[in-house]
Design an enzyme around this catalytic site. Structure first.
Site, PDB file in Angstrom:
ATOM      1  N   HIS A 286      49.486   7.270 -76.786  1.00 47.02           N
ATOM      2  CA  HIS A 286      50.475   6.770 -77.542  1.00 47.02           C
ATOM      3  C   HIS A 286      50.851   5.319 -77.249  1.00 47.02           C
ATOM      4  CE1 HIS A 286      51.267  11.236 -78.048  1.00 47.02           C
ATOM      5  NE2 HIS A 286      51.515  10.937 -79.181  1.00 47.02           N
TER       6      HIS A 286
ATOM      7  N   ASP B 186      52.794   5.487 -74.153  1.00 48.20           N
ATOM      8  CA  ASP B 186      52.381   6.290 -72.773  1.00 48.20           C
ATOM      9  C   ASP B 186      52.037   5.082 -72.102  1.00 48.20           C
ATOM     10  OD1 ASP B 186      52.606   8.868 -74.256  1.00 48.20           O
ATOM     11  OD2 ASP B 186      50.509   8.764 -74.563  1.00 48.20           O
TER      12      ASP B 186
ATOM     13  N   MET C 283      40.771   7.130 -78.417  1.00 54.71           N
ATOM     14  CA  MET C 283      41.692   7.217 -79.668  1.00 54.71           C
ATOM     15  C   MET C 283      42.822   6.661 -79.215  1.00 54.71           C
ATOM     16  SD  MET C 283      44.293   9.583 -80.280  1.00 54.71           S
ATOM     17  CE  MET C 283      44.360  11.273 -79.920  1.00 54.71           C
TER      18      MET C 283
ATOM     19  N   GLU D 295      46.951  14.990 -88.401  1.00 53.80           N
ATOM     20  CA  GLU D 295      47.222  16.145 -87.587  1.00 53.80           C
ATOM     21  C   GLU D 295      48.352  16.750 -88.014  1.00 53.80           C
ATOM     22  OE1 GLU D 295      47.507  15.405 -83.145  1.00 53.80           O
ATOM     23  OE2 GLU D 295      48.094  17.491 -82.989  1.00 53.80           O
TER      24      GLU D 295
ATOM     25  N   LYS E 298      50.902  20.144 -88.251  1.00 50.50           N
ATOM     26  CA  LYS E 298      51.686  20.996 -87.373  1.00 50.50           C
ATOM     27  C   LYS E 298      52.898  21.833 -88.441  1.00 50.50           C
ATOM     28  CE  LYS E 298      54.009  21.255 -82.887  1.00 50.50           C
ATOM     29  NZ  LYS E 298      54.708  20.565 -81.802  1.00 50.50           N
TER      30      LYS E 298
ATOM     31  N   GLU F 117      44.616  20.726 -84.495  1.00 50.22           N
ATOM     32  CA  GLU F 117      44.999  21.246 -83.171  1.00 50.22           C
ATOM     33  C   GLU F 117      45.038  22.947 -83.069  1.00 50.22           C
ATOM     34  OE1 GLU F 117      48.046  19.415 -80.726  1.00 50.22           O
ATOM     35  OE2 GLU F 117      48.741  21.275 -80.135  1.00 50.22           O
TER      36      GLU F 117
ATOM     37  N   HIS G  89      48.317  24.571 -83.530  1.00 52.59           N
ATOM     38  CA  HIS G  89      49.295  24.402 -84.493  1.00 52.59           C
ATOM     39  C   HIS G  89      48.942  25.188 -85.477  1.00 52.59           C
ATOM     40  CE1 HIS G  89      50.067  19.849 -83.176  1.00 52.59           C
ATOM     41  NE2 HIS G  89      50.496  20.852 -82.159  1.00 52.59           N
TER      42      HIS G  89
ATOM     43  N   ASP H 160      41.964  18.544 -81.349  1.00 47.28           N
ATOM     44  CA  ASP H 160      42.908  18.796 -80.288  1.00 47.28           C
ATOM     45  C   ASP H 160      42.552  20.178 -79.732  1.00 47.28           C
ATOM     46  OD1 ASP H 160      43.538  16.232 -80.447  1.00 47.28           O
ATOM     47  OD2 ASP H 160      45.903  16.648 -80.966  1.00 47.28           O
TER      48      ASP H 160
ATOM     49  N   ASP I 158      55.112  25.864 -79.505  1.00 48.97           N
ATOM     50  CA  ASP I 158      53.823  24.922 -79.412  1.00 48.97           C
ATOM     51  C   ASP I 158      53.541  25.158 -78.024  1.00 48.97           C
ATOM     52  OD1 ASP I 158      51.460  23.265 -79.683  1.00 48.97           O
ATOM     53  OD2 ASP I 158      52.842  21.420 -79.729  1.00 48.97           O
TER      54      ASP I 158
ATOM     55  N   ASP J 270      50.645  24.629 -75.955  1.00 51.73           N
ATOM     56  CA  ASP J 270      49.821  23.785 -75.658  1.00 51.73           C
ATOM     57  C   ASP J 270      49.190  24.249 -74.143  1.00 51.73           C
ATOM     58  OD1 ASP J 270      50.080  21.816 -77.683  1.00 51.73           O
ATOM     59  OD2 ASP J 270      51.557  20.911 -76.662  1.00 51.73           O
TER      60      ASP J 270
ATOM     61  N   ASP K  54      44.672  18.616 -75.816  1.00 59.30           N
ATOM     62  CA  ASP K  54      45.958  17.975 -75.991  1.00 59.30           C
ATOM     63  C   ASP K  54      46.784  19.489 -75.563  1.00 59.30           C
ATOM     64  OD1 ASP K  54      48.243  17.191 -76.701  1.00 59.30           O
ATOM     65  OD2 ASP K  54      48.063  17.267 -78.901  1.00 59.30           O
TER      66      ASP K  54
HETATM   67  C1  GLT Z   1      52.491  15.463 -79.030  1.00 52.69           C
HETATM   68  C2  GLT Z   1      52.158  16.436 -79.916  1.00 52.69           C
HETATM   69  C3  GLT Z   1      50.564  16.468 -80.256  1.00 52.69           C
HETATM   70  C4  GLT Z   1      50.028  15.279 -80.853  1.00 52.69           C
HETATM   71  C5  GLT Z   1      50.135  14.214 -80.001  1.00 52.69           C
HETATM   72  C6  GLT Z   1      49.630  12.768 -80.689  1.00 52.69           C
HETATM   73  S1  GLT Z   1      51.611  13.917 -79.451  1.00 52.69           S
HETATM   74  O1  GLT Z   1      52.209  15.710 -77.870  1.00 52.69           O
HETATM   75  O2  GLT Z   1      52.453  17.613 -79.762  1.00 52.69           O
HETATM   76  O3  GLT Z   1      49.968  17.667 -80.786  1.00 52.69           O
HETATM   77  O4  GLT Z   1      48.491  15.573 -80.876  1.00 52.69           O
HETATM   78  O5  GLT Z   1      50.477  12.244 -81.438  1.00 52.69           O
HETATM   79 MN    MN Z   2      50.430  21.229 -79.992  1.00 48.12          MN
HETATM   80 MN    MN Z   3      47.723  17.520 -80.799  1.00 44.73          MN
END
Ligand code: GLT
Ligand code: MN
Ligand code: MN
Length: 390
Positions: free
Chosen positions: A56, A59, A90, A183, A185, A219, A222, A247, A257, A259, A289
């Site tokens: 980002h 970041d 990216m 993306e 979510k 992702e 998500h 992702d 979420d 991750d 991700d």
């Molecule tokens: C954030 C989010 C991710 C996205 C990122 C890109 S930011 O961490 O949870 O799923 O992919 O903006």
């Molecule tokens: Mn996520």
């Molecule tokens: Mn993501």
């Protein structure tokens, strides 16, 4: 010791700077490890075999930094890239952390906030392109609502479209070699996020001015949060030629979420996902991700990152074993029951085919008798996955 599953740049693994620099903060607890300097982060990713990094805007360049600071950071990032060979695969915009985005960015009710979000994105696109990014991700974490009365959701779609049309046009006018990946979510941080699934995104893309330039970035976590089958969403995107980025991570179904490290939940789902990507020749980055558990220190973060890549490579090898297994192959052949005559009819819509099909002898009772040996098939898959076969 390097082995057959040691990641190399040719595997096209990437990490977001935000993933390995995640300090372990969550809504209930403060950070458990220090934040990582972005340049060090890039160097370390290269060292463990990643092909690329992504980021980002904030970041890399802190929010509110001046031009001189920005240029110095860019210079240092470029030096780390030439020193190590890692690429920037990216880039994306942080349109969620600052309080200005508390009620959305591109879909905010305040036209000045919407304008600011587009302005910030143009600067972030310039930065990404300067570092060589070819893909630009849009994750609209704040684009949603808790109080639906306050924002007309139809208008929100229009605002989202206006922002993306503005930005695809900007990229064209600048002659940038860049594509967009949207993306989805379902929720978090908003109560409900607009365009909640990859399927929603695919439909939305068709309404854009420059739809060829825009694809998706699904992702794993998500779709899984929403209780959906991630592979099916990825497959739809691939079949539509829209899987520009992905992702990868781990996630328990219907939770917040998480991750998690890739493959750490639903190993069979992860295996079938890797098989899908590899067998359909997905050429984009394999982006993780995800982030390390809060229990980890700085070294544990790299255990996490290596783990994501190793699991991918191990699953890729297991997927090949499945496809090469004679019994699995024979079962799959038996299950399909190809029939050239009927396939030719179905593939060719029109009066002639319709007439022929109406007259065709198809006995449902007979057809229903054919057993489908899915129990045996799935057990064989498990045995390969568990390492006792192949
Ligand atoms: C954030 C989010 C991710 C996205 C990122 C890109 S930011 O961490 O949870 O799923 O992919 O903006
Ligand atoms: Mn996520
Ligand atoms: Mn993501």
């Amino acid at each position: 010791m390097p082995d057959a599953f040691t990641p190399k740049p040719e595997h096209r693994f990437t990490f977001g700077l935000w993933t390995t620099s995640n300090p372990g903060r969550d809504p209930f607890g403060e950070p458990t490890r220090p934040a990582l300097d972005p340049i060090e982060n890039i160097r370390k990713m290269a060292e463990i075999g990643a092909w690329g990094f992504n980021f980002h805007d904030n970041d890399l360049v802190p929010f509110g930094a001046g031009a001189a600071e920005r240029d110095k950071i860019v210079k240092n990032a470029k030096k780390a890239m030439t020193d190590t060979g890692i690429v920037c695969s990216m880039a994306t915009t942080n349109l969620f952390s600052h309080a200005v985005f508390k009620d959305g960015a591109f879909t905010s009710n305040d036209a000045r906030v919407r304008a600011y979000a587009i302005q910030k994105t143009m600067h972030a696109i310039d930065l990404g392109v300067e570092l060589g990014a070819k893909i630009y991700v849009f994750w609209g974490g704040r684009e949603g609502a808790e109080v639906d009365l306050a924002k007309d959701p139809v208008e929100s779609m229009k605002r989202m479209r206006e922002a993306l049309n503005f930005l695809t046009r900007y990229v064209k006018d600048q002659d940038y070699d860049l594509t967009f990946a949207l993306e989805a979510k379902p929720n978090e941080p908003r109560g409900d996020i607009y365009l909640a699934t990859t399927g929603n995104m695919l439909a939305f893309i068709e309404t854009l001015d420059d739809k060829a330039m825009v694809g998706v970035n699904p992702e794993y976590a998500h779709e899984t949060m929403a209780g959906l089958n991630f592979q099916h969403h990825v497959a739809q995107a691939m079949e539509a030629g829209k899987l520009f980025h992905i992702d990868l991570n781990g996630q328990k179904m219907s939770r917040f979420d998480q991750d998690l490290r890739f493959g750490s939940e639903d190993l069979k789902g992860a295996l079938l996902l890797v098989r899908l990507l590899e067998n359909h020749s997905y050429v984009g980055p394999r982006h993780f991700d995800a982030h390390a558990y809060r229990t980890e220190d700085a070294e544990g973060v790299w255990d996490f990152a290596r783990g994501c890549m190793r699991t991918y490579l191990i699953l890729k090898e297991r997927a090949r074993k499945i496809d090469d297994d004679p019994e699995i192959r024979a079962l799959l052949k038996e299950i399909r029951n190809d029939d050239e005559k009927f396939e030719a009819l179905i593939e060719k819509p029109g009066k002639e085919s319709a007439e022929k099909l109406k007259k065709a002898k198809l006995n449902p009772e007979e057809l229903a008798k054919r057993p489908l040996r899915y129990e045996r098939l799935d057990q064989l898959l498990h045995e390969v996955l568990m390492g006792v076969r192949g």
